[in-house]
Scaffold this active site. Structure first.
Site, mmCIF file in Angstrom:
data_model
loop_
_atom_site.group_PDB
_atom_site.id
_atom_site.type_symbol
_atom_site.label_atom_id
_atom_site.label_comp_id
_atom_site.label_asym_id
_atom_site.label_seq_id
_atom_site.Cartn_x
_atom_site.Cartn_y
_atom_site.Cartn_z
ATOM 1 N N GLY A 80 38.441 22.948 33.630
ATOM 2 C CA GLY A 80 38.514 23.969 32.981
ATOM 3 C C GLY A 80 38.749 25.813 33.699
ATOM 4 O O GLY A 80 38.428 25.596 34.967
ATOM 5 N N ARG A 144 41.536 17.430 34.400
ATOM 6 C CA ARG A 144 40.096 16.750 34.010
ATOM 7 C C ARG A 144 39.832 15.557 34.575
ATOM 8 O O ARG A 144 39.245 14.731 34.663
ATOM 9 C CB ARG A 144 39.524 17.080 32.981
ATOM 10 C CG ARG A 144 39.530 18.527 32.293
ATOM 11 C CD ARG A 144 38.663 19.079 30.985
ATOM 12 N NE ARG A 144 37.989 20.259 30.881
ATOM 13 C CZ ARG A 144 37.072 21.165 31.354
ATOM 14 N NH1 ARG A 144 36.765 20.735 32.793
ATOM 15 N NH2 ARG A 144 37.055 21.908 31.160
ATOM 16 N N ASP A 175 31.444 18.638 39.430
ATOM 17 C CA ASP A 175 31.478 17.424 39.309
ATOM 18 C C ASP A 175 32.599 17.351 39.977
ATOM 19 O O ASP A 175 33.070 16.183 41.042
ATOM 20 C CB ASP A 175 31.718 17.122 38.101
ATOM 21 C CG ASP A 175 30.981 16.755 37.194
ATOM 22 O OD1 ASP A 175 29.422 15.957 38.088
ATOM 23 O OD2 ASP A 175 30.939 16.160 35.827
ATOM 24 N N LYS A 201 34.028 26.842 41.873
ATOM 25 C CA LYS A 201 34.851 27.737 40.753
ATOM 26 C C LYS A 201 34.157 26.920 38.931
ATOM 27 O O LYS A 201 33.724 26.181 39.225
ATOM 28 C CB LYS A 201 36.170 27.005 40.216
ATOM 29 C CG LYS A 201 36.720 27.582 39.119
ATOM 30 C CD LYS A 201 36.988 26.298 38.501
ATOM 31 C CE LYS A 201 36.075 25.074 37.748
ATOM 32 N NZ LYS A 201 37.078 24.494 37.000
ATOM 33 N N THR A 202 33.858 28.153 38.111
ATOM 34 C CA THR A 202 33.506 27.838 36.398
ATOM 35 C C THR A 202 33.393 29.108 36.166
ATOM 36 O O THR A 202 31.703 29.676 36.504
ATOM 37 C CB THR A 202 32.464 26.633 36.249
ATOM 38 O OG1 THR A 202 32.459 26.668 35.382
ATOM 39 C CG2 THR A 202 31.473 26.113 37.597
ATOM 40 N N ASP A 204 31.091 29.013 33.759
ATOM 41 C CA ASP A 204 29.494 28.640 33.242
ATOM 42 C C ASP A 204 29.016 29.295 34.123
ATOM 43 O O ASP A 204 27.829 29.227 33.526
ATOM 44 C CB ASP A 204 29.530 26.572 32.913
ATOM 45 C CG ASP A 204 30.699 26.580 31.984
ATOM 46 O OD1 ASP A 204 31.679 27.031 31.144
ATOM 47 O OD2 ASP A 204 31.321 25.239 31.655
ATOM 48 N N TYR A 242 27.479 43.732 8.006
ATOM 49 C CA TYR A 242 27.345 42.118 8.558
ATOM 50 C C TYR A 242 26.696 41.410 9.421
ATOM 51 O O TYR A 242 26.031 42.353 10.297
ATOM 52 C CB TYR A 242 28.890 41.628 8.866
ATOM 53 C CG TYR A 242 29.923 42.358 7.928
ATOM 54 C CD1 TYR A 242 30.384 41.687 7.106
ATOM 55 C CD2 TYR A 242 31.068 42.794 8.303
ATOM 56 C CE1 TYR A 242 30.992 41.484 5.845
ATOM 57 C CE2 TYR A 242 32.915 43.726 7.278
ATOM 58 C CZ TYR A 242 32.169 42.664 6.681
ATOM 59 O OH TYR A 242 33.447 43.031 5.601
ATOM 60 N N MET A 249 30.567 30.579 24.753
ATOM 61 C CA MET A 249 31.209 29.285 26.385
ATOM 62 C C MET A 249 30.094 28.613 26.581
ATOM 63 O O MET A 249 29.248 29.788 26.981
ATOM 64 C CB MET A 249 32.593 29.703 26.361
ATOM 65 C CG MET A 249 33.566 27.830 26.805
ATOM 66 S SD MET A 249 34.882 28.015 27.008
ATOM 67 C CE MET A 249 35.698 26.741 26.105
ATOM 68 N N GLU A 310 27.340 27.843 23.534
ATOM 69 C CA GLU A 310 27.732 26.286 22.983
ATOM 70 C C GLU A 310 27.226 25.061 23.208
ATOM 71 O O GLU A 310 27.534 24.644 22.289
ATOM 72 C CB GLU A 310 28.726 26.691 24.264
ATOM 73 C CG GLU A 310 30.042 25.133 23.871
ATOM 74 C CD GLU A 310 31.221 25.296 25.425
ATOM 75 O OE1 GLU A 310 32.043 26.206 24.588
ATOM 76 O OE2 GLU A 310 30.806 25.079 26.081
ATOM 77 N N GLU A 424 39.642 32.425 25.228
ATOM 78 C CA GLU A 424 39.905 34.258 25.076
ATOM 79 C C GLU A 424 39.270 34.943 26.481
ATOM 80 O O GLU A 424 40.078 35.562 27.564
ATOM 81 C CB GLU A 424 39.906 34.953 24.147
ATOM 82 C CG GLU A 424 38.516 35.294 23.140
ATOM 83 C CD GLU A 424 38.582 33.677 22.918
ATOM 84 O OE1 GLU A 424 38.161 32.711 22.904
ATOM 85 O OE2 GLU A 424 38.537 34.700 21.670
ATOM 86 N N GLY A 425 38.534 34.061 27.591
ATOM 87 C CA GLY A 425 37.362 34.668 28.244
ATOM 88 C C GLY A 425 38.506 34.347 29.825
ATOM 89 O O GLY A 425 38.216 34.467 31.293
HETATM 90 P P1 FBP Z 1 34.543 24.103 33.983
HETATM 91 O O1 FBP Z 1 33.320 23.267 34.158
HETATM 92 O O2 FBP Z 1 35.481 22.736 33.932
HETATM 93 O O3 FBP Z 1 34.743 25.200 34.847
HETATM 94 O O4 FBP Z 1 34.379 24.209 32.166
HETATM 95 C C1 FBP Z 1 34.360 25.025 31.782
HETATM 96 C C2 FBP Z 1 34.816 24.994 30.047
HETATM 97 O O5 FBP Z 1 35.277 26.752 30.129
HETATM 98 C C3 FBP Z 1 33.265 24.930 29.249
HETATM 99 O O6 FBP Z 1 32.461 26.124 29.071
HETATM 100 C C4 FBP Z 1 33.171 24.628 27.841
HETATM 101 O O7 FBP Z 1 32.830 23.415 27.568
HETATM 102 C C5 FBP Z 1 34.578 23.446 28.665
HETATM 103 O O8 FBP Z 1 35.726 24.040 29.763
HETATM 104 C C6 FBP Z 1 36.209 23.282 27.723
HETATM 105 O O9 FBP Z 1 36.824 22.929 27.840
HETATM 106 P P2 FBP Z 1 38.370 22.512 27.730
HETATM 107 O O10 FBP Z 1 39.296 24.178 28.508
HETATM 108 O O11 FBP Z 1 39.048 20.946 28.053
HETATM 109 O O12 FBP Z 1 38.519 22.488 26.352
#
Ligand code: FBP
Length: 550
Positions: A80, A144, A175, A201-202, A204, A242, A249, A310, A424-425
């Site tokens: 991602g 991926r 991974d 990188k990520t 997450d 509201y 995510m 998520e 969006e982030g």
């Molecule tokens: P990575 O672990 O590959 O960095 O992915 C991050 C992420 O944005 C997750 O937070 C999310 O669940 C996933 O990718 C969404 O995957 P895709 O881009 O394939 O819809």
């Protein structure tokens, strides 16, 4: 690409580089290393790359420099998008050019597939300059595909040899870096003269451990989400009408939700790791939220905000069991299920499940029930990130509040709006932190290339100090490995970091959440700042600051 005014200004930003990487650099070796778990198994699987020392890069003596040779490097973006990837590539480019101006950088296109299918482009100075300090992975694209078979490794080696590539840099998550270690071991075992280097990188934030302080992209993505959550909170407190349910995510780990909670102080934040550890059921989560809604209503505050990670759905024991039975049932009956008319699907499936799972399934709103039954990946598993957990919670909390109303325990209004902040982030212009961190990771990767090592991850530490004081180095990837059961068999993997319930960020959150739940105590971080004082523009995430206080 049309360049906005902001992009043009931002292109002129020079990332701040750790002092040690500015002039001549020398590599200093530490002690031999082990893996963090299952030492004997890992040693057997990685006989050529096990036990290598950690490396640190320090200021070297200018005139002690040996005759440098050009370096040809290849780079892959894997998985991602995460803000700052282009700066890693710019760092590698500047680093290898500094070592020797005749060095070349090749970008493999659309992730690991580019290596296997020999799709690449040479990254020249013009291309690199166009992408400095920009978000996205569009310079070369990402993908991926997992690099895991000998056939893929051998196909990769063909193009590596054709382009005379000395070093392959894989920019990815846990991974992808695990697979980078396997690739490094394989190439070393067949004496292929190519090094493999990883970069963390990520968005997450789940690739971190004693060696890696943070993965790049987390800082920017959480700042973007926190900005819009803050804006939503202010809207919420202005109109006072509201309840906002926001899914964030972040895959299994709740680091993103936790950081956004620390930044904005919403009324409720669910942390999946806590749900798992304390065996909290969906019903208990619903009751907890409903009680907060009711108490706020008593104070005349029929508004609030709930953050939902998520991955929550995966951590709920009842839903886990339900998904397992649905998986089994649909293996042989998917066609039959698809033929059932839409309005009968919910009842049909309820009638096919065991009593315990049928009860859970029947309690779900139609849309979520259908997603659980039909949104499957190529292995037939539920795509949990597509499940609208925010809608599920709105539905169940609404039902619970009606029960409470009948029992005379609630007398408020529950108007809801749901959101999902994710994509969006991921491609925002990197914050100063990520722009600096990524550029330093790239420059460090170039130093690792020059050192001739393989199977290392580029690391930059001391990241809550000023960037000048950051410490660049390399960690053998195998050092971060353990054995885990994946798809039925034991595999070597880099351990995914979930939220540590003993860690400072979670402790801070749990000490304050009661107050945030009932009082309207919102915090508005505002947008990422690129121009202004360092205290404002270079500030790292709260998570990092609490984990590595300076
Ligand atoms: P990575 O672990 O590959 O960095 O992915 C991050 C992420 O944005 C997750 O937070 C999310 O669940 C996933 O990718 C969404 O995957 P895709 O881009 O394939 O819809």
């Amino acid at each position: 690409m049309i360049k906005s005014a902001m992009q043009q200004y931002r292109a002129t930003y020079s990332p701040k580089l750790p002092k040690a990487l500015r002039g001549a650099v020398k590599a200093v070796s530490g002690a031999q290393t082990k893996s963090i778990g299952c030492e004997e198994d890992i040693r057997l699987l990685f006989p050529n790359t096990f036990g290598m020392p950690e490396l640190t890069f320090e200021t070297g003596e200018e005139n002690a420099k040996k005759e440098a040779k050009p370096i040809n490097a290849g780079v892959i973006l894997s998985g991602g998008q995460a803000p700052g990837g282009h700066n890693v590539i710019a760092g590698i480019f500047d680093g290898i050019k500094k070592i020797h101006p005749d060095s070349h950088l090749y970008g493999f296109l659309m992730g690991p597939d580019g290596l296997i299918n020999h799709q690449y482009k040479e990254l020249t100075a013009d291309i690199i300059d166009d992408y400095r300090n920009t978000g996205g992975f569009d310079m070369i694209g990402s993908g991926r595909t997992k690099l895991e078979t000998k056939e893929q490794f051998d196909l990769g080696l063909e193009i590596i040899q054709k382009l005379n590539i000395d070093v392959l840099v894989i920019i990815g998550g846990d991974d992808s870096n695990t697979n980078a270690a396997i690739l490094a071991e394989y190439y070393k075992s067949i004496n292929a003269p190519v090094q493999v280097i990883g970069c963390p990188k990520t968005i997450d934030g789940d690739l971190k451990n004693a060696q890696i302080e943070t993965s790049f992209g987390f800082d920017t993505a959480t700042k973007v989400y926190s900005e819009v959550i803050g804006n939503t909170l202010r809207d919420c407190d202005s109109a006072k009408k509201y309840w906002h349910f926001i899914k964030l995510m972040g895959r299994s780990a709740s680091h993103i939700a936790l950081e956004c909670a620390l930044q904005t102080h919403p009324n409720v934040t669910v942390i999946s790791e806590e749900v798992e550890q304390n065996n909290i059921t969906l019903k208990e989560i619903v009751d907890y939220i409903a009680k907060i809604v009711a108490k706020r209503a008593q104070n005349g505050e029929n508004f609030g905000t709930v953050l939902i990670p998520e991955g929550l759905i995966e951590f709920l024991p009842s839903i886990k069991k339900l998904i397992a039975e649905l998986n089994d049932y649909l293996v042989d009956h998917e066609e039959e299920y698809r033929r059932v008319p839409e309005e009968e699907k919910h009842d049909y499936m309820t009638s096919k499940l065991s009593a315990e799972n049928a009860e859970v399934y029947a309690s779900l709103p139609d849309s979520v029930a259908r997603q659980l039954a039909l949104d499957r990946d190529s292995h037939g598993n539920v795509q949990v990130s597509l499940i609208e957990t925010e809608k599920l919670l709105v539905y169940l909390v609404g039902k619970r509040l009606e029960e409470m109303r009948k029992a005379g325990k609630y007398n408020g209004k529950f108007s809801t709006i749901t959101h999902f902040f994710g994509y969006e982030g991921r491609c925002s212009m990197p914050s100063n932190f990520d722009a600096n961190y990524c550029y330093a990771l790239g420059r460090t990767a170039a130093c690792l290339a020059e050192s001739g090592v393989t199977g290392y991850m580029s690391t930059v530490r001391n990241t809550t100090a000023k960037p000048e004081e950051w410490i660049a180095g390399g960690v053998p990837i195998v050092m971060m490995m353990d054995m885990e059961r994946r798809h039925g068999s034991m595999k070597p993997v880099i351990r995914k970091a979930l939220v540590d319930l003993e860690g400072a960020p979670y402790r801070y959150f749990s000490e304050h959440r009661k107050e945030w739940a009932l009082k309207t105590h919102y915090r508005y971080p505002g947008p990422i700042q690129f121009f202004g004082p360092d205290e404002l523009c270079d500030k790292p995430s709260i998570t990092l600051s609490l984990e590595h206080p300076h």
